[in-house]
Motif scaffolding. Structure first.
Motif, PDB file in Angstrom:
ATOM      1  N   VAL A 119       2.808  -0.888   4.294  1.00  0.00           N
ATOM      2  CA  VAL A 119       2.288   0.411   3.880  1.00  0.00           C
ATOM      3  C   VAL A 119       3.343   1.475   4.143  1.00  0.00           C
ATOM      4  O   VAL A 119       4.089   1.408   5.136  1.00  0.00           O
TER       5      VAL A 119
ATOM      6  N   LEU B 171      -8.927  -0.745  -0.657  1.00  0.00           N
ATOM      7  CA  LEU B 171      -8.712  -2.123  -0.211  1.00  0.00           C
ATOM      8  C   LEU B 171      -9.986  -2.963  -0.213  1.00  0.00           C
ATOM      9  O   LEU B 171      -9.993  -4.080   0.293  1.00  0.00           O
TER      10      LEU B 171
ATOM     11  N   VAL C  81      -2.106  -8.202   2.333  1.00  0.00           N
ATOM     12  CA  VAL C  81      -1.498  -6.889   2.578  1.00  0.00           C
ATOM     13  C   VAL C  81      -0.209  -7.069   3.364  1.00  0.00           C
ATOM     14  O   VAL C  81      -0.204  -7.619   4.469  1.00  0.00           O
TER      15      VAL C  81
ATOM     16  N   ILE D   3       0.840  -1.194   0.000  1.00  0.00           N
ATOM     17  CA  ILE D   3       0.000   0.000   0.000  1.00  0.00           C
ATOM     18  C   ILE D   3       0.875   1.244   0.000  1.00  0.00           C
ATOM     19  O   ILE D   3       1.743   1.411   0.863  1.00  0.00           O
TER      20      ILE D   3
ATOM     21  N   ALA E   4       4.458   2.389  -2.524  1.00  0.00           N
ATOM     22  CA  ALA E   4       4.259   0.940  -2.565  1.00  0.00           C
ATOM     23  C   ALA E   4       5.587   0.243  -2.858  1.00  0.00           C
ATOM     24  O   ALA E   4       5.906  -0.793  -2.264  1.00  0.00           O
TER      25      ALA E   4
ATOM     26  N   ALA F 226      -3.021   0.274  -3.933  1.00  0.00           N
ATOM     27  CA  ALA F 226      -2.624  -1.086  -3.562  1.00  0.00           C
ATOM     28  C   ALA F 226      -2.035  -1.754  -4.791  1.00  0.00           C
ATOM     29  O   ALA F 226      -2.685  -1.837  -5.837  1.00  0.00           O
TER      30      ALA F 226
ATOM     31  N   ALA G 123      -8.462   4.667   2.015  1.00  0.00           N
ATOM     32  CA  ALA G 123      -7.859   3.352   2.225  1.00  0.00           C
ATOM     33  C   ALA G 123      -8.928   2.260   2.194  1.00  0.00           C
ATOM     34  O   ALA G 123      -8.723   1.198   1.588  1.00  0.00           O
TER      35      ALA G 123
ATOM     36  N   ILE H  84      -6.904  -1.060   6.812  1.00  0.00           N
ATOM     37  CA  ILE H  84      -5.589  -1.683   6.656  1.00  0.00           C
ATOM     38  C   ILE H  84      -5.436  -2.693   7.787  1.00  0.00           C
ATOM     39  O   ILE H  84      -5.569  -2.340   8.954  1.00  0.00           O
TER      40      ILE H  84
END
Length: 474
Positions: free
Chosen positions: A72, A61, A69, A5, A419, A18, A57, A218
């Motif tokens: 970040v 996501l 995940v 992320i 990312a 993402a 976010a 997240i």
């Protein structure tokens, strides 16, 4: 499959992306941010950063499994700061990157030796350290410094976090020793206890806490990685991460950022360097020229149509315009009194358009000439990003002026760069859209005429002008 992320905290919006390890964007969202401007004042509400990041976010996501995940990272605008209490609650509005209410005189007087050693020589009023001194005049007891990204990272992990060297540059951090110059801070009246620890970009700060996970979506336990400024994030997103490679971002204005092994010292102070995650240096500079002139000087015109018409005409443009968006130049020379001009007499809007594009390309080449004069390696890949790359005509013109191939990326925005930083591996995440080779058009004479005019007007230093001439003979 791991998903990384990237969060880009800009001026007008927060963007969350993402990305998989092979560069596939599996989710993206953005939310608008509002500013409060009044003359030299430019503030934002830090709480709005968190609120809008949380919404963005969750949207980005929405279809990403929590188990995928892997990390970040957050970038932020360079030089944006505020004061918080020990719990991370904002005590002041955020003073944005271009807030100019502070005075840099005291910071430059006390820190002159350190700033000289770091290569940029002096601070500007909008840099973070002068703004910190301005805020400390009325600071509450226990107040602490937070950069824009620090405020958000603390919310993510739920406890105090270190700041990254990139965002701390304009607050006066010693990038060579990777610490605060406490002797300077003490002389300026900055208590050491208000300063966060400093780490390199790419350092793990902690993991997403349960409360942040509930608000942002997240997953709890996701590693939070120290980010960079938005400019460095864009450079990472462009894949300009090898010594000698450069990212040239041409939008409203022109920004160049590259990679060097050694710190570059600029006697004019128009080039300054960030520190890369691996310890190398990221020199760069920002010009006041760019595409902003097009909407100002050709209001209401269809720029795509002008580009197509310019490309259909034979030969290079007969005129060249120095396309200053506002009075004064910052890079590749320092000239507060510089103003735009045109060499030649464009007959119509197509010629006026082409003259502006050619002038921007000439400034870009002059930037590389100046960087070469400073000893920076400029023989690596040149990656073009920014809005100007939408014009095939302009991209070809820039390749012709530089006399070198230029690379275009599929996606090079700051959120992608974060990312990439969170993953620690850019090899599969950066995708190339194409490479444009020079057509063979000879623009040397026009370029040298442009350089001579800048020198004649007293803006371009004679040594820089002569070096630009010498490089055309190589």
């Amino acid at each position: 499959m791991s998903v990384w992320i990237g969060v880009d905290l800009g001026t007008q919006s927060v963007r969350v992306m993402a990305v998989t390890g092979d560069g596939q964007v599996v989710g993206t969202a953005s939310r608008a941010l509002t500013s409060h401007r009044d003359g030299p004042r430019h503030e934002q509400d830090p709480e709005q950063w968190w609120r809008e990041l949380s919404v963005a976010a969750r949207e980005a996501l929405r279809y990403v499994p929590a188990s995928e995940v892997a990390g970040v990272a957050v970038d932020a605008t360079s030089g944006t700061i505020l004061l918080t209490d020990p719990s991370g609650r904002a005590l002041t509005p955020a003073l944005m990157y271009d807030d100019r209410r502070a005075d840099a005189g005291r910071a430059n007087e006390v820190g002159a030796a350190v700033w000289e050693r770091l290569g940029y020589r002096r601070m500007q009023p909008n840099w973070a350290l002068p703004k910190l001194l301005w805020l400390l005049r009325d600071a509450a007891e226990g107040a602490r410094l937070a950069h824009q990204s620090d405020f958000v990272n603390r919310r993510l992990v739920g406890h105090d976090v270190a700041t990254d060297l990139s965002n701390a540059l304009k607050t006066g951090v010693d990038l060579i020793e990777e610490r605060w110059p406490l002797e300077v801070m003490d002389a300026l009246g900055v208590p050491s206890q208000i300063l966060p620890e400093v780490v390199r970009p790419g350092t793990r700060l902690g993991v997403v806490c349960a409360e942040a996970a509930q608000e942002t979506g997240i997953p709890a336990g996701t590693p939070v990685i120290a980010g960079t400024t938005d400019g460095c994030a864009a450079q990472l997103g462009a894949g300009a991460d090898r010594v000698g490679s450069w990212n040239s971002v041409l939008g409203t204005t022109l920004v160049l950022k590259g990679v060097t092994k050694e710190l570059i010292h600029d006697p004019l102070g128009v080039v300054y360097s960030h520190r890369a995650p691996d310890g190398s240096w990221l020199p760069g500079g920002a010009s006041s020229t760019g595409a902003g002139v097009l909407t100002r000087d050709l209001p209401g015109r269809d720029l795509d149509a002008l580009s197509a018409q310019a490309g259909a005409r034979p030969g290079p443009p007969a005129s060249v315009t120095y396309p200053l968006v506002s009075r004064g130049e910052r890079f590749p020379f320092d000239a507060p009194g510089a103003e735009g001009f045109t060499l030649g007499s464009p007959a119509d809007d197509v010629e006026r358009y082409a003259a502006i594009l050619l002038g921007a390309a000439f400034v870009e080449r002059l930037c590389f000439d100046y960087l070469d004069l400073l000893g920076a390696p400029v023989d690596g890949e040149i990656i073009l990003t920014g809005g100007a790359t939408r014009s095939a005509y302009w991209t070809q013109l820039r390749a012709d002026v530089l006399g070198r191939p230029v690379t275009l990326r599929e996606n090079a925005e700051p959120a992608l760069g974060m990312a990439v930083l969170a993953s620690g591996d850019s090899s599969g995440m950066i995708r190339t859209r194409g490479v444009v080779d020079p057509s063979g058009a000879d623009l040397t004479e026009a370029y040298l005429r442009f350089v001579t005019e800048l020198e004649r007007r007293g803006w371009l230093d004679a040594a820089a002008a002569e070096h630009a001439r010498e490089r055309t003979d190589r």
